[in-house]
Design a protein around this motif. Structure first.
Motif, PDB file in Angstrom:
ATOM      1  N   PHE A  50       0.840  -1.203   0.000  1.00  0.00           N
ATOM      2  CA  PHE A  50       0.000   0.000   0.000  1.00  0.00           C
ATOM      3  C   PHE A  50       0.872   1.249   0.000  1.00  0.00           C
ATOM      4  CE2 PHE A  50      -2.068   3.475   2.255  1.00  0.00           C
ATOM      5  CZ  PHE A  50      -3.237   3.624   1.512  1.00  0.00           C
ATOM      6  N   LEU A  51       1.865   1.271   0.854  1.00  0.00           N
ATOM      7  CA  LEU A  51       2.731   2.448   0.949  1.00  0.00           C
ATOM      8  C   LEU A  51       3.570   2.653  -0.307  1.00  0.00           C
ATOM      9  CD1 LEU A  51       3.839   2.162   4.676  1.00  0.00           C
ATOM     10  CD2 LEU A  51       2.102   3.690   3.697  1.00  0.00           C
ATOM     11  N   ASP A  52       3.693   1.632  -1.140  1.00  0.00           N
ATOM     12  CA  ASP A  52       4.474   1.731  -2.370  1.00  0.00           C
ATOM     13  C   ASP A  52       3.618   2.102  -3.583  1.00  0.00           C
ATOM     14  OD1 ASP A  52       7.084   1.681  -3.430  1.00  0.00           O
ATOM     15  OD2 ASP A  52       6.760  -0.316  -4.277  1.00  0.00           O
ATOM     16  N   LEU A  53       2.317   2.312  -3.398  1.00  0.00           N
ATOM     17  CA  LEU A  53       1.463   2.785  -4.487  1.00  0.00           C
ATOM     18  C   LEU A  53       1.853   4.221  -4.843  1.00  0.00           C
ATOM     19  CD1 LEU A  53      -2.002   1.601  -3.114  1.00  0.00           C
ATOM     20  CD2 LEU A  53      -0.748   0.571  -5.026  1.00  0.00           C
ATOM     21  N   THR A  54       1.769   4.558  -6.109  1.00  0.00           N
ATOM     22  CA  THR A  54       2.002   5.931  -6.546  1.00  0.00           C
ATOM     23  C   THR A  54       0.695   6.481  -7.105  1.00  0.00           C
ATOM     24  OG1 THR A  54       4.296   5.457  -7.110  1.00  0.00           O
ATOM     25  CG2 THR A  54       3.314   7.429  -8.101  1.00  0.00           C
ATOM     26  N   TYR A  55       0.231   7.574  -6.510  1.00  0.00           N
ATOM     27  CA  TYR A  55      -1.003   8.236  -6.962  1.00  0.00           C
ATOM     28  C   TYR A  55      -0.671   9.608  -7.515  1.00  0.00           C
ATOM     29  CZ  TYR A  55      -4.359   5.096  -4.649  1.00  0.00           C
ATOM     30  OH  TYR A  55      -5.128   4.026  -4.277  1.00  0.00           O
ATOM     31  N   PHE A  65      -9.775  13.356 -10.964  1.00  0.00           N
ATOM     32  CA  PHE A  65      -9.381  12.199 -11.753  1.00  0.00           C
ATOM     33  C   PHE A  65      -8.058  11.723 -11.190  1.00  0.00           C
ATOM     34  CE2 PHE A  65      -7.880  10.419 -15.995  1.00  0.00           C
ATOM     35  CZ  PHE A  65      -8.756   9.356 -15.984  1.00  0.00           C
ATOM     36  N   GLN A  66      -7.987  10.455 -10.807  1.00  0.00           N
ATOM     37  CA  GLN A  66      -6.782   9.916 -10.185  1.00  0.00           C
ATOM     38  C   GLN A  66      -6.202   8.792 -11.027  1.00  0.00           C
ATOM     39  OE1 GLN A  66      -7.721   8.526  -6.220  1.00  0.00           O
ATOM     40  NE2 GLN A  66      -8.127  10.595  -5.461  1.00  0.00           N
ATOM     41  N   LEU A  67      -4.879   8.672 -10.931  1.00  0.00           N
ATOM     42  CA  LEU A  67      -4.156   7.545 -11.493  1.00  0.00           C
ATOM     43  C   LEU A  67      -3.419   6.872 -10.345  1.00  0.00           C
ATOM     44  CD1 LEU A  67      -2.520   9.318 -14.573  1.00  0.00           C
ATOM     45  CD2 LEU A  67      -4.589   7.899 -14.556  1.00  0.00           C
ATOM     46  N   VAL A  68      -3.330   5.556 -10.383  1.00  0.00           N
ATOM     47  CA  VAL A  68      -2.553   4.821  -9.388  1.00  0.00           C
ATOM     48  C   VAL A  68      -1.724   3.758 -10.100  1.00  0.00           C
ATOM     49  CG1 VAL A  68      -4.410   3.158  -8.845  1.00  0.00           C
ATOM     50  CG2 VAL A  68      -2.569   3.556  -7.192  1.00  0.00           C
ATOM     51  N   ALA A  69      -0.464   3.685  -9.720  1.00  0.00           N
ATOM     52  CA  ALA A  69       0.433   2.659 -10.240  1.00  0.00           C
ATOM     53  C   ALA A  69       0.908   1.813  -9.063  1.00  0.00           C
ATOM     54  CB  ALA A  69       1.622   3.290 -10.948  1.00  0.00           C
ATOM     55  N   PRO A  70       0.665   0.507  -9.117  1.00  0.00           N
ATOM     56  CA  PRO A  70       1.156  -0.358  -8.048  1.00  0.00           C
ATOM     57  C   PRO A  70       2.674  -0.412  -8.058  1.00  0.00           C
ATOM     58  CG  PRO A  70      -0.496  -1.480  -9.386  1.00  0.00           C
ATOM     59  CD  PRO A  70      -0.123  -0.230 -10.109  1.00  0.00           C
ATOM     60  N   GLY A  71       3.241  -0.533  -6.884  1.00  0.00           N
ATOM     61  CA  GLY A  71       4.678  -0.720  -6.744  1.00  0.00           C
ATOM     62  C   GLY A  71       4.966  -2.178  -6.453  1.00  0.00           C
ATOM     63  N   ARG A  72       5.918  -2.394  -5.571  1.00  0.00           N
ATOM     64  CA  ARG A  72       6.268  -3.762  -5.173  1.00  0.00           C
ATOM     65  C   ARG A  72       5.200  -4.316  -4.243  1.00  0.00           C
ATOM     66  NH1 ARG A  72      10.503  -0.421  -4.596  1.00  0.00           N
ATOM     67  NH2 ARG A  72      10.088  -0.263  -2.387  1.00  0.00           N
ATOM     68  N   GLY A  73       5.086  -5.620  -4.215  1.00  0.00           N
ATOM     69  CA  GLY A  73       4.179  -6.276  -3.283  1.00  0.00           C
ATOM     70  C   GLY A  73       2.797  -6.515  -3.859  1.00  0.00           C
ATOM     71  N   GLU A  74       1.997  -7.187  -3.078  1.00  0.00           N
ATOM     72  CA  GLU A  74       0.649  -7.574  -3.497  1.00  0.00           C
ATOM     73  C   GLU A  74      -0.367  -6.597  -2.934  1.00  0.00           C
ATOM     74  OE1 GLU A  74      -0.143  -9.923  -5.719  1.00  0.00           O
ATOM     75  OE2 GLU A  74       2.029 -10.122  -5.930  1.00  0.00           O
ATOM     76  N   SER A  75      -1.022  -5.896  -3.811  1.00  0.00           N
ATOM     77  CA  SER A  75      -2.088  -4.973  -3.431  1.00  0.00           C
ATOM     78  C   SER A  75      -3.303  -5.272  -4.296  1.00  0.00           C
ATOM     79  CB  SER A  75      -1.642  -3.528  -3.654  1.00  0.00           C
ATOM     80  OG  SER A  75      -1.418  -3.292  -5.034  1.00  0.00           O
ATOM     81  N   PRO A  76      -4.484  -4.866  -3.849  1.00  0.00           N
ATOM     82  CA  PRO A  76      -5.665  -5.030  -4.709  1.00  0.00           C
ATOM     83  C   PRO A  76      -5.492  -4.317  -6.063  1.00  0.00           C
ATOM     84  CG  PRO A  76      -6.354  -4.600  -2.469  1.00  0.00           C
ATOM     85  CD  PRO A  76      -4.851  -4.388  -2.506  1.00  0.00           C
ATOM     86  N   GLN A  77      -4.772  -3.204  -6.062  1.00  0.00           N
ATOM     87  CA  GLN A  77      -4.526  -2.486  -7.307  1.00  0.00           C
ATOM     88  C   GLN A  77      -3.661  -3.314  -8.257  1.00  0.00           C
ATOM     89  OE1 GLN A  77      -4.350  -1.316  -4.200  1.00  0.00           O
ATOM     90  NE2 GLN A  77      -5.198   0.740  -4.079  1.00  0.00           N
ATOM     91  N   ARG A  78      -2.612  -3.957  -7.722  1.00  0.00           N
ATOM     92  CA  ARG A  78      -1.764  -4.826  -8.549  1.00  0.00           C
ATOM     93  C   ARG A  78      -2.567  -6.021  -9.071  1.00  0.00           C
ATOM     94  NH1 ARG A  78       2.485  -5.382 -10.581  1.00  0.00           N
ATOM     95  NH2 ARG A  78       3.635  -3.839  -9.405  1.00  0.00           N
ATOM     96  N   THR A  79      -3.369  -6.620  -8.206  1.00  0.00           N
ATOM     97  CA  THR A  79      -4.191  -7.759  -8.627  1.00  0.00           C
ATOM     98  C   THR A  79      -5.120  -7.353  -9.766  1.00  0.00           C
ATOM     99  OG1 THR A  79      -4.070  -8.731  -6.425  1.00  0.00           O
ATOM    100  CG2 THR A  79      -5.885  -9.470  -7.847  1.00  0.00           C
ATOM    101  N   PHE A  80      -5.750  -6.171  -9.643  1.00  0.00           N
ATOM    102  CA  PHE A  80      -6.633  -5.681 -10.697  1.00  0.00           C
ATOM    103  C   PHE A  80      -5.856  -5.517 -11.999  1.00  0.00           C
ATOM    104  CE2 PHE A  80      -8.592  -2.481 -13.310  1.00  0.00           C
ATOM    105  CZ  PHE A  80      -9.950  -2.767 -13.236  1.00  0.00           C
ATOM    106  N   LEU A  81      -4.698  -4.873 -11.930  1.00  0.00           N
ATOM    107  CA  LEU A  81      -3.887  -4.629 -13.119  1.00  0.00           C
ATOM    108  C   LEU A  81      -3.492  -5.944 -13.788  1.00  0.00           C
ATOM    109  CD1 LEU A  81      -2.400  -2.544 -14.900  1.00  0.00           C
ATOM    110  CD2 LEU A  81      -0.460  -2.738 -13.322  1.00  0.00           C
TER     111      LEU A  81
END
Length: 143
Positions: A50-55, A65-81
């Motif tokens: 979570f702390l490695d997400l970039t918004y 309007f927001q953009l989010v890029a997952p960083g390292r690790g498993e996040s719901p955002q990474r799973t979606f991507l």
């Protein structure tokens, strides 16, 4: 609880590429979201991920309007991507009291975070039913 739209958030693989594209079609200017460490009470699947997400966000006339890029690790955002590719991950709504709104909902909570003043966010696990995650947030200051 879902009556005041605050933002739409798109998950992207390359946030700089996405910003360049959106700027080329007139969406911007883009701003870095404040550090996620502002959330002192955090309930997420993987805190480090979570702390490695970039918004980044752009304020439009009627919503953010927001953009989010997952960083390292498993996040719901990474799973979606990884599962769906780039696209709308969540839709965020403003509420006057995020904790009270969360408690009044029967929806399952996916993630939540609160700042020291009690403001913050709750993501509800609605993607399987709605195709998108719904979020509520209590703003502070000029958010």
């Amino acid at each position: 609880m879902f009556s005041t739209l605050h933002h739409v958030c798109v998950v992207v693989a390359d946030i700089d590429r996405a910003v360049r594209f959106y700027e080329s079609v007139g969406i911007g200017p883009w701003h870095d979201y404040p550090p996620l460490t502002q959330y002192v009470d955090l309930h997420v699947p993987d805190r480090d991920a979570f702390l490695d997400l970039t918004y980044k966000y752009a304020d439009l006339a009627n919503a953010q309007f927001q953009l989010v890029a997952p960083g390292r690790g498993e996040s719901p955002q990474r799973t979606f991507l990884e599962t769906h590719g780039e696209g709308v991950f969540h839709v965020g709504f403003s509420v006057p009291d995020v904790t009270a709104a969360e408690k009044s909902s029967a929806l399952p909570v996916l993630m939540r975070g609160r700042r020291t003043d009690g403001s913050g966010f709750t993501y509800f696990d609605t993607s399987e039913h709605a195709g998108v995650t719904l979020e509520i947030r209590q703003n502070r200051g000029s958010e």
